[in-house]
Design a protein around this motif. Structure first.
Motif, PDB file in Angstrom:
ATOM      1  N   ASN A 192      -6.090   4.016   7.187  1.00 38.87           N
ATOM      2  CA  ASN A 192      -5.923   5.266   7.921  1.00 38.87           C
ATOM      3  C   ASN A 192      -4.512   5.374   8.493  1.00 38.87           C
ATOM      4  OD1 ASN A 192      -6.217   7.604   9.370  1.00 38.87           O
ATOM      5  ND2 ASN A 192      -7.784   6.836  10.736  1.00 38.87           N
ATOM      6  N   ARG A 193      -3.679   6.180   7.864  1.00 35.75           N
ATOM      7  CA  ARG A 193      -2.339   6.460   8.380  1.00 35.75           C
ATOM      8  C   ARG A 193      -2.290   7.867   8.982  1.00 35.75           C
ATOM      9  NH1 ARG A 193       1.179   2.378   6.982  1.00 35.75           N
ATOM     10  NH2 ARG A 193       0.612   1.170   5.167  1.00 35.75           N
ATOM     11  N   SER A 194      -3.457   8.418   9.300  1.00 35.48           N
ATOM     12  CA  SER A 194      -3.525   9.741   9.924  1.00 35.48           C
ATOM     13  C   SER A 194      -3.696   9.572  11.428  1.00 35.48           C
ATOM     14  CB  SER A 194      -4.692  10.550   9.352  1.00 35.48           C
ATOM     15  OG  SER A 194      -5.920  10.112   9.902  1.00 35.48           O
ATOM     16  N   LEU A 202     -10.352   1.012   3.439  1.00 43.24           N
ATOM     17  CA  LEU A 202      -9.879   2.365   3.709  1.00 43.24           C
ATOM     18  C   LEU A 202      -8.742   2.226   4.702  1.00 43.24           C
ATOM     19  CD1 LEU A 202     -12.899   4.788   4.115  1.00 43.24           C
ATOM     20  CD2 LEU A 202     -11.116   4.804   2.391  1.00 43.24           C
ATOM     21  N   ASP A 240       0.823  -1.206   0.000  1.00 42.44           N
ATOM     22  CA  ASP A 240       0.000   0.000   0.000  1.00 42.44           C
ATOM     23  C   ASP A 240       0.862   1.264   0.000  1.00 42.44           C
ATOM     24  OD1 ASP A 240      -2.649   1.385   0.397  1.00 42.44           O
ATOM     25  OD2 ASP A 240      -1.597   2.053   2.201  1.00 42.44           O
ATOM     26  N   THR A 241       0.449   2.261  -0.755  1.00 42.29           N
ATOM     27  CA  THR A 241       1.227   3.493  -0.899  1.00 42.29           C
ATOM     28  C   THR A 241       0.629   4.681  -0.160  1.00 42.29           C
ATOM     29  OG1 THR A 241       0.057   4.022  -2.952  1.00 42.29           O
ATOM     30  CG2 THR A 241       2.137   2.795  -3.155  1.00 42.29           C
ATOM     31  N   THR A 242      -0.326   4.451   0.735  1.00 47.77           N
ATOM     32  CA  THR A 242      -0.899   5.547   1.503  1.00 47.77           C
ATOM     33  C   THR A 242       0.199   6.181   2.349  1.00 47.77           C
ATOM     34  OG1 THR A 242      -3.028   4.420   1.613  1.00 47.77           O
ATOM     35  CG2 THR A 242      -2.661   6.180   3.199  1.00 47.77           C
ATOM     36  N   LYS A 243       0.342   7.497   2.229  1.00 44.05           N
ATOM     37  CA  LYS A 243       1.384   8.204   2.958  1.00 44.05           C
ATOM     38  C   LYS A 243       0.981   8.443   4.406  1.00 44.05           C
ATOM     39  CE  LYS A 243       3.258  10.655  -1.018  1.00 44.05           C
ATOM     40  NZ  LYS A 243       2.401  10.504  -2.159  1.00 44.05           N
ATOM     41  N   GLU A 281      -2.295  10.382   5.960  1.00 46.17           N
ATOM     42  CA  GLU A 281      -3.396  10.352   4.997  1.00 46.17           C
ATOM     43  C   GLU A 281      -4.303   9.141   5.204  1.00 46.17           C
ATOM     44  OE1 GLU A 281      -1.738  10.392   1.070  1.00 46.17           O
ATOM     45  OE2 GLU A 281      -1.038  12.461   1.241  1.00 46.17           O
ATOM     46  N   VAL A 282      -5.462   9.212   4.575  1.00 47.74           N
ATOM     47  CA  VAL A 282      -6.375   8.075   4.475  1.00 47.74           C
ATOM     48  C   VAL A 282      -6.346   7.644   3.014  1.00 47.74           C
ATOM     49  CG1 VAL A 282      -8.762   7.280   4.679  1.00 47.74           C
ATOM     50  CG2 VAL A 282      -7.837   8.865   6.373  1.00 47.74           C
ATOM     51  N   GLY A 283      -6.112   6.373   2.760  1.00 55.30           N
ATOM     52  CA  GLY A 283      -6.012   5.879   1.398  1.00 55.30           C
ATOM     53  C   GLY A 283      -6.939   4.706   1.148  1.00 55.30           C
ATOM     54  N   SER A 290      -7.148   0.820  -0.602  1.00 51.40           N
ATOM     55  CA  SER A 290      -6.473  -0.358  -1.147  1.00 51.40           C
ATOM     56  C   SER A 290      -7.537  -1.300  -1.682  1.00 51.40           C
ATOM     57  CB  SER A 290      -5.679  -1.089  -0.068  1.00 51.40           C
ATOM     58  OG  SER A 290      -4.471  -0.443   0.192  1.00 51.40           O
TER      59      SER A 290
END
Length: 190
Positions: free
Chosen positions: A110-112, A108, A77-80, A83-85, A87
């Motif tokens: 969640n990396r926030s 979804l 996964d490329t979610t920074k 951020e919420v990304g 997959s």
């Protein structure tokens, strides 16, 4: 005689081993000790009630897709950070009398540092080969009572049904589709 000499050598080796293990001889090295590396950003799947049976177990047939989803999120996964990304990992077959046979297994991520619920998203999903939009700005909502909260460093898996007109084959993958999405509404809090 040979036996006595062998026992003496064995005793000497044992004494040296014991002394070196008890701080008798300190070894120095220019190398720093290796510390096992762990991913501090590992994402945990929060399996929502909608993907569980009445006993709280994952629905039959979803285990494999959820395991693949978790692996994909934590390895690919490329979610920074911050951020919420989104997959999307695989097609899954829908059991029962559903109007469609297949769905995308998505999550979804969640990396926030915020958490949220009642997440509403707008999707446009296009078949790259045919250029047909199977979703064109359609809204998908993940209500709190069915999907729970999206916590920091967690992911909420969900299914996006695929119309039967897509004629999914065993040779097709999710890479055959282009996904455009955005969160249009949610109850996010810090």
């Amino acid at each position: 005689m040979v036996k006595k000499r062998f026992i003496n050598i064995l005793l000497l080796i044992m004494i040296i081993t014991i002394l070196s293990g008890c701080g008798g001889a300190e070894q120095t090295s220019d190398k720093e000790p290796e510390i096992p590396k762990t991913n501090q950003n590992d994402i945990e799947l929060s399996i929502p009630p909608v993907l569980q049976n009445s006993e709280g177990e994952v629905l039959e047939g979803d285990e494999k897709a959820l395991k693949a989803l978790k692996k994909f999120i934590n390895e690919t996964d490329t979610t920074k950070q911050g951020e919420v990304g989104l997959s999307v990992v695989d097609f899954i077959e829908i059991a029962g009398d559903a109007p469609t046979k297949y769905a995308f297994m998505a999550a979804l991520v969640n990396r926030s540092d915020q958490e949220g619920s009642d997440i509403e998203m707008k999707f446009t999903i296009t078949n790259k080969a045919t250029k047909v939009k199977i979703y064109d700005g359609d809204t998908i909502t993940l209500p709190e009572e069915q999907f729970g909260f999206l916590k920091p460093n967690h992911a909420i898996p969900f299914k996006i049904t695929i119309p039967d007109t897509e004629n999914i084959t065993s040779k097709m993958t999710v890479q055959d589709y282009d996904f455009k999405w955005e969160i249009t509404n949610s109850k996010m809090k810090e």
